[in-house]
Design an enzyme around this catalytic site. Structure first.
Site, PDB file in Angstrom:
ATOM      1  N   SER A   1      42.667 -41.720  89.426  1.00 55.34           N
ATOM      2  CA  SER A   1      43.861 -41.520  90.250  1.00 55.34           C
ATOM      3  C   SER A   1      43.687 -40.340  91.202  1.00 55.34           C
ATOM      4  O   SER A   1      44.127 -40.387  92.353  1.00 55.34           O
ATOM      5  CB  SER A   1      45.076 -41.266  89.362  1.00 55.34           C
ATOM      6  OG  SER A   1      45.315 -42.375  88.560  1.00 55.34           O
TER       7      SER A   1
ATOM      8  N   ARG B   1      35.734 -43.704  81.052  1.00 51.67           N
ATOM      9  CA  ARG B   1      34.810 -44.216  82.067  1.00 51.67           C
ATOM     10  C   ARG B   1      33.430 -43.619  81.930  1.00 51.67           C
ATOM     11  O   ARG B   1      32.435 -44.273  82.132  1.00 51.67           O
ATOM     12  CB  ARG B   1      35.339 -43.889  83.476  1.00 51.67           C
ATOM     13  CG  ARG B   1      36.594 -44.613  83.850  1.00 51.67           C
ATOM     14  CD  ARG B   1      37.332 -43.860  84.896  1.00 51.67           C
ATOM     15  NE  ARG B   1      37.608 -42.508  84.442  1.00 51.67           N
ATOM     16  CZ  ARG B   1      38.367 -41.639  85.074  1.00 51.67           C
ATOM     17  NH1 ARG B   1      38.894 -41.950  86.222  1.00 51.67           N
ATOM     18  NH2 ARG B   1      38.579 -40.442  84.571  1.00 51.67           N
TER      19      ARG B   1
ATOM     20  N   LYS C   1      48.472 -31.009  85.572  1.00 54.65           N
ATOM     21  CA  LYS C   1      48.348 -31.748  86.840  1.00 54.65           C
ATOM     22  C   LYS C   1      49.617 -31.660  87.668  1.00 54.65           C
ATOM     23  O   LYS C   1      50.713 -31.697  87.119  1.00 54.65           O
ATOM     24  CB  LYS C   1      48.063 -33.227  86.560  1.00 54.65           C
ATOM     25  CG  LYS C   1      46.701 -33.488  85.947  1.00 54.65           C
ATOM     26  CD  LYS C   1      46.501 -34.980  85.740  1.00 54.65           C
ATOM     27  CE  LYS C   1      45.155 -35.280  85.114  1.00 54.65           C
ATOM     28  NZ  LYS C   1      45.049 -36.679  84.690  1.00 54.65           N
TER      29      LYS C   1
ATOM     30  N   HIS D   1      43.176 -48.843  85.474  1.00 51.55           N
ATOM     31  CA  HIS D   1      44.205 -48.802  84.429  1.00 51.55           C
ATOM     32  C   HIS D   1      44.602 -50.232  84.038  1.00 51.55           C
ATOM     33  O   HIS D   1      44.780 -50.531  82.855  1.00 51.55           O
ATOM     34  CB  HIS D   1      45.463 -48.068  84.927  1.00 51.55           C
ATOM     35  CG  HIS D   1      45.276 -46.601  85.136  1.00 51.55           C
ATOM     36  ND1 HIS D   1      45.672 -45.952  86.284  1.00 51.55           N
ATOM     37  CD2 HIS D   1      44.753 -45.634  84.327  1.00 51.55           C
ATOM     38  CE1 HIS D   1      45.403 -44.653  86.180  1.00 51.55           C
ATOM     39  NE2 HIS D   1      44.843 -44.441  85.006  1.00 51.55           N
TER      40      HIS D   1
HETATM   41  O1  PNS Z   1      46.361 -39.694  82.504  1.00 48.89           O
HETATM   42  P1  PNS Z   1      46.193 -38.377  81.772  1.00 48.89           P
HETATM   43  O2  PNS Z   1      46.687 -37.235  82.637  1.00 48.89           O
HETATM   44  O3  PNS Z   1      44.785 -38.162  81.295  1.00 48.89           O
HETATM   45  O4  PNS Z   1      47.146 -38.463  80.484  1.00 48.89           O
HETATM   46  C1  PNS Z   1      47.316 -37.346  79.627  1.00 48.89           C
HETATM   47  C2  PNS Z   1      48.572 -37.526  78.759  1.00 48.89           C
HETATM   48  C3  PNS Z   1      49.793 -37.699  79.644  1.00 48.89           C
HETATM   49  C4  PNS Z   1      48.395 -38.766  77.889  1.00 48.89           C
HETATM   50  C5  PNS Z   1      48.722 -36.248  77.850  1.00 48.89           C
HETATM   51  O5  PNS Z   1      48.799 -35.109  78.654  1.00 48.89           O
HETATM   52  C6  PNS Z   1      49.944 -36.347  76.930  1.00 48.89           C
HETATM   53  O6  PNS Z   1      49.878 -37.006  75.920  1.00 48.89           O
HETATM   54  N1  PNS Z   1      51.065 -35.700  77.336  1.00 48.89           N
HETATM   55  C7  PNS Z   1      52.319 -35.738  76.597  1.00 48.89           C
HETATM   56  C8  PNS Z   1      52.564 -34.422  75.828  1.00 48.89           C
HETATM   57  C9  PNS Z   1      51.648 -34.309  74.613  1.00 48.89           C
HETATM   58  O7  PNS Z   1      51.838 -34.960  73.606  1.00 48.89           O
HETATM   59  N2  PNS Z   1      50.616 -33.454  74.744  1.00 48.89           N
HETATM   60  C10 PNS Z   1      49.662 -33.204  73.675  1.00 48.89           C
HETATM   61  C11 PNS Z   1      48.537 -34.226  73.686  1.00 48.89           C
HETATM   62  S1  PNS Z   1      47.427 -33.965  72.308  1.00 48.89           S
END
Ligand code: PNS
Length: 167
Positions: free
Chosen positions: A130, A92, A42, A18
Site C-alpha cells: 500500500s 510477501r 503509520k 490483499h
Molecule cells: O497493514 P498493517 O499496517 O501491517 O496492519 C497492522 C495491524 C493494523 C494489523 C496492527 O497494527 C494491529 O493489529 N493493530 C491493532 C492494535 C493492536 O492490537 N496492536 C498490537 C498488535 S500485536
C-alpha cells in the site's frame, strides 16, 4: 462448526495483493472478516470510512466475507469477541517476517486460542505494498494493474485534492 478468521490490516488502500490473500483465506475458512485497524506507526492517506467503502465495493461479489472497523483497542480482544480462531496475514518477503513473527506471538500471548495463518500472495504481487501504491499514485504514476478500479478512482480524487490544497 464454522471456521472463522479475521484478516486485519491498515488497508490504506486495499490492493490486489490483499484481495489475493483474502481469496486464499476463503478457500480455507468459512467466514473471513476483514478488519480495518489503525497502525500507530503509520500516517493514513484515506480515512477509515473511505477505506471501508472501497473494501465493501471490492468484496461485493465474494461470499463469506464482511468488513469491520477496529477503532480502538487490541486486535486480540476483537478476535476473541468475534469468535475468530485465526488471524490471516499476508507475507510477501522474508523482511516482512520479523514484524509478523512478533505480532503473531504477542497476539497468541493475549489470546491463546488464536492462530496466525500466514499466506503468500501470487508472486506477481511480491512488490505491491500500500505504501508504494500511495506514493506512486500521488506522484501521478499508473498503478491501475495493482488496485481495483474503485481504488484507482479514489487515488485520483485524492491526488487532485492534494494538488488543489497545495496551490
Ligand atoms: O497493514 P498493517 O499496517 O501491517 O496492519 C497492522 C495491524 C493494523 C494489523 C496492527 O497494527 C494491529 O493489529 N493493530 C491493532 C492494535 C493492536 O492490537 N496492536 C498490537 C498488535 S500485536
Amino acid at each position: 462448526m464454522k471456521r472463522t478468521a479475521i484478516y486485519p490490516g491498515t488497508f490504506d488502500p486495499f490492493t490486489n495483493g490483499h484481495l489475493d490473500v483474502l481469496e486464499r483465506a476463503l478457500n480455507i475458512f468459512d467466514e473471513v472478516t476483514v478488519v480495518i485497524a489503525e497502525n500507530s506507526q503509520k500516517n493514513a492517506l484515506f480515512s477509515i470510512d473511505e477505506r471501508k467503502a472501497m473494501i465493501v465495493e471490492i468484496i461485493s461479489e465474494l461470499k463469506g466475507v464482511d468488513v469491520r472497523v477496529l477503532s480502538s483497542g487490541l486486535l486480540a480482544d476483537y478476535a476473541r469477541q468475534l469468535g475468530a480462531t485465526a488471524i490471516i496475514r499476508g507475507v510477501r518477503q522474508v523482511k516482512d517476517f520479523e514484524y509478523e513473527f512478533q505480532m503473531s506471538l504477542l497476539n497468541r500471548h493475549l489470546y491463546p486460542e488464536v492462530t496466525t495463518v500466514f499466506l503468500m500472495p501470487n508472486v506477481k504481487y511480491t512488490y505491491v505494498a500500500s505504501s508504494i501504491i500511495r506514493e506512486v499514485a500521488m506522484l501521478g504514476g499508473d498503478v491501475s494493474k495493482f488496485v481495483h478500479p474503485c481504488v484507482m478512482d479514489m487515488l485520483d480524487r485524492k491526488r487532485t485534492e492534494l494538488h488543489e490544497h497545495k496551490s
